[in-house]
Design a protein around this motif. Sequence first.
Motif, PDB file in Angstrom:
ATOM      1  N   PRO A  86       0.817  -1.216   0.000  1.00 53.59           N
ATOM      2  CA  PRO A  86       0.000   0.000   0.000  1.00 53.59           C
ATOM      3  C   PRO A  86       0.849   1.264   0.000  1.00 53.59           C
ATOM      4  CG  PRO A  86       0.152  -0.865   2.204  1.00 53.59           C
ATOM      5  CD  PRO A  86       0.868  -1.847   1.307  1.00 53.59           C
ATOM      6  N   ARG A  87       0.218   2.352  -0.329  1.00 52.44           N
ATOM      7  CA  ARG A  87       0.881   3.646  -0.238  1.00 52.44           C
ATOM      8  C   ARG A  87       0.728   4.193   1.175  1.00 52.44           C
ATOM      9  NH1 ARG A  87      -1.641   6.233  -5.831  1.00 52.44           N
ATOM     10  NH2 ARG A  87      -0.549   4.837  -7.257  1.00 52.44           N
ATOM     11  N   ARG A  88       1.678   5.030   1.567  1.00 53.62           N
ATOM     12  CA  ARG A  88       1.574   5.703   2.854  1.00 53.62           C
ATOM     13  C   ARG A  88       0.673   6.919   2.698  1.00 53.62           C
ATOM     14  NH1 ARG A  88       5.217   3.482   6.594  1.00 53.62           N
ATOM     15  NH2 ARG A  88       5.935   1.541   5.666  1.00 53.62           N
ATOM     16  N   ALA A  89      -0.133   7.220   3.716  1.00 48.18           N
ATOM     17  CA  ALA A  89      -1.121   8.275   3.617  1.00 48.18           C
ATOM     18  C   ALA A  89      -0.474   9.643   3.515  1.00 48.18           C
ATOM     19  CB  ALA A  89      -2.042   8.237   4.833  1.00 48.18           C
ATOM     20  N   PRO A 137      -6.780   7.848   5.834  1.00 48.63           N
ATOM     21  CA  PRO A 137      -6.551   6.673   5.015  1.00 48.63           C
ATOM     22  C   PRO A 137      -7.598   5.586   5.187  1.00 48.63           C
ATOM     23  CG  PRO A 137      -5.035   6.709   6.849  1.00 48.63           C
ATOM     24  CD  PRO A 137      -5.755   8.012   6.872  1.00 48.63           C
ATOM     25  N   ARG A 170       4.785  10.221   4.659  1.00 46.19           N
ATOM     26  CA  ARG A 170       3.571  10.697   4.016  1.00 46.19           C
ATOM     27  C   ARG A 170       3.918  11.582   2.827  1.00 46.19           C
ATOM     28  NH1 ARG A 170      -1.374  11.617   7.993  1.00 46.19           N
ATOM     29  NH2 ARG A 170      -1.441   9.522   8.832  1.00 46.19           N
ATOM     30  N   ARG A 171       3.168  11.430   1.763  1.00 44.80           N
ATOM     31  CA  ARG A 171       3.478  12.129   0.521  1.00 44.80           C
ATOM     32  C   ARG A 171       3.062  13.588   0.590  1.00 44.80           C
ATOM     33  NH1 ARG A 171       0.171  10.659  -3.058  1.00 44.80           N
ATOM     34  NH2 ARG A 171      -1.135   9.284  -1.846  1.00 44.80           N
ATOM     35  N   ARG A 187      -4.073  16.283  -2.578  1.00 43.80           N
ATOM     36  CA  ARG A 187      -4.676  15.013  -2.997  1.00 43.80           C
ATOM     37  C   ARG A 187      -5.262  15.164  -4.394  1.00 43.80           C
ATOM     38  NH1 ARG A 187      -6.676  10.509  -1.165  1.00 43.80           N
ATOM     39  NH2 ARG A 187      -5.900  10.956   0.901  1.00 43.80           N
ATOM     40  N   ASP A 202      -8.882  10.858  -6.404  1.00 44.70           N
ATOM     41  CA  ASP A 202      -8.928  10.084  -5.177  1.00 44.70           C
ATOM     42  C   ASP A 202     -10.198  10.357  -4.370  1.00 44.70           C
ATOM     43  OD1 ASP A 202      -6.497   9.265  -5.962  1.00 44.70           O
ATOM     44  OD2 ASP A 202      -5.369  10.244  -4.372  1.00 44.70           O
ATOM     45  N   PRO A 250      -4.172  -1.301   4.893  1.00 39.26           N
ATOM     46  CA  PRO A 250      -4.494  -0.617   3.636  1.00 39.26           C
ATOM     47  C   PRO A 250      -5.968  -0.239   3.552  1.00 39.26           C
ATOM     48  CG  PRO A 250      -3.161  -2.560   3.235  1.00 39.26           C
ATOM     49  CD  PRO A 250      -3.579  -2.626   4.665  1.00 39.26           C
ATOM     50  N   GLU A 274      -4.242   3.643   0.647  1.00 35.60           N
ATOM     51  CA  GLU A 274      -3.218   4.110   1.586  1.00 35.60           C
ATOM     52  C   GLU A 274      -3.348   3.447   2.956  1.00 35.60           C
ATOM     53  OE1 GLU A 274      -2.900   8.733   0.091  1.00 35.60           O
ATOM     54  OE2 GLU A 274      -4.490   8.147   1.433  1.00 35.60           O
TER      55      GLU A 274
END
Length: 626
Positions: free
Chosen positions: A373-376, A384, A421-422, A426, A430, A553, A560
């Motif tokens: 999964p992606r990180r939130a 997330p 975290r990115r 957003r 999404d 996830p 995320e």
Amino acid sequence: MPDFTTRPELRGDFGMVSSTHWLASATGMSVLERGGNAFDAAVAAGFTLQVVEPHLNGPGGEVPVLFHPVGGAPTVLCGQGPAPAAATLAAFDGLDRIPGSGVLPACVPGAFDAWMLLLRDHGTLAPRDVLSYAIGYARRGYPVLPRIAAKIAEVREVFARWWPGSAALYLRDGRAPRPGSFLANPVLAATYQRVVEESERAARTREGRIDTARRIWREGFVAEEIVSALAEPVPDQTGTRHRALLDGDDLAAWRATYEDPVSTDYADHTVYKTGPWGQGPVFLQQLRLAEALGTGAMDVLTAEFAHAVTEAGKLAFADREAWYADPAHADVPLDDLLGTAYAERRAALVGAEASLELRPGSPGGRTPFIPAPRRAAPDAPDGPGGEPTTGRTGEPLERTVNGRATTNGHASATGLDDLERRPGPRPSADQRGDTCHLDVVDRHGNMVAATPSGGWLAGSPVIARLGFPLGTRGQMFWLDPRSPGVVAPRKRPRTTLSPTLVTRGGDPVLAFGTPGGDQQDQWSFTFFLRLLHGGMNLQEAIDAPMFHGNSFPSSFHPREMAPGELVVESRAGERVIDALRARDHRVVVSSPWSLGRLAAVGRDPATGVLCAAANPRGNQGYAAGR
């Protein structure tokens, strides 16, 4: 009465309805007063929710139903439509996730057929009777909730630039409607009115009219308009055009079905959930873990309780990602996952401190699927967990992370840098939806729990000649062929929708549930333990300070997670919050009334006394009864 309780638990012996919107609860109660049974009331309330909560569900969505008829047994009605026949892995080449908006993630709309099947086999009324409430609200208008207005405002530019059908319905002079104003949907009213009139011309009996209505939906003018709207590529929220995989053959081939529920005994009760095409079995796994950990002996308002529930939940939800899927397409080892010995081995992993790992088990020695999964992102508006939590007034949540204030109600990266975290806003693709819930019990003892969802106004463009958008439930499939939840033709996505029904001695005693995506079986589980072990009634257990974790996830695009993150309402108190931080939970302090939208009804088989309660958060859920 605890000082956190907002309302009395309703009690009576005639009938009870609880839902996430007062107009749906009033509709269900009206049907009971007119002589309808719990199934009639549930169907009418379900169609009303499609109109008055269009940001949370709609005719293009789906619904799982758990019900217990008098003299019968607990039964699941699956209103979850499957993926189209064309939904192969190759159809998503070039993508690492199925998009969360547009028409590419559309599955077969399942709600209409499911509600009508329930009405035919267990209700007493005709299509006109149950649809008249929804038609009336769609034609005359319904009050715009603050969250409806906020959601429309959030996607106003998408409507104006790419989705003209949505703009025509939801924008007034290019603007979102004001909270408290009335908003009509005359096109949807006309759609349902035409279904009613065509079914009445074609059949004379109640059952015949219901079956005709179902046929109109999947093969008549409704299906024709859906197919026509998908004839050309359709833009998602970024403006990227996709050709839908859904077609007329998919619509015509599908029917709602009855299934046996999955169940577990706990504390003299039997708890029933859907199969692993929903996330419901995680509730049952958490019950097994609670037995192994002795959670029932803990004070249900303490940090010790929250820690045990959260850590056990991490294990159950890790198993969800590793093993759950449509059992018609995957070998899901439910017997092992729900076994006592397995729970005891898993419970041994719960320590004094919070885990930051995703740790699925190996039931029967099998090797689990572990997703990537992606990180939130720090500014994720809904967190997330997928579907949004509920602020008391619809305003952004006021939160702090590890004692630091957040910006605009979202978790700050300060103190969470190790979660990677990115940065950045957003993407509009999404966009996340939410869900509704309703419960009904009548004086005869019939009981229904249902969690309608999908077909969100912000997820997909409105079909101009029908008045509703399609759903985007396909985003819950994985595109990794190793996953049991990988997309496949005519396969049901593993959803988050999770109503609950409970019996004692074979008699139905509780029906409950909540919106909230991945949080559903966290909030519901905490509610249930507080009810059984905390000495609380339905309303007290709903109103008590709530919490949930985000350490697995999300089921929603972009899938995320936030390892170690635990969201807690500030009403839990500084002592509890500090104790959770001391156990290494990455605590997010949310505003006092922000987590959960539970609804519940109950019945005492010995006396026939009925009860009901509803969530005060968001100022829209109500129970009605006498």
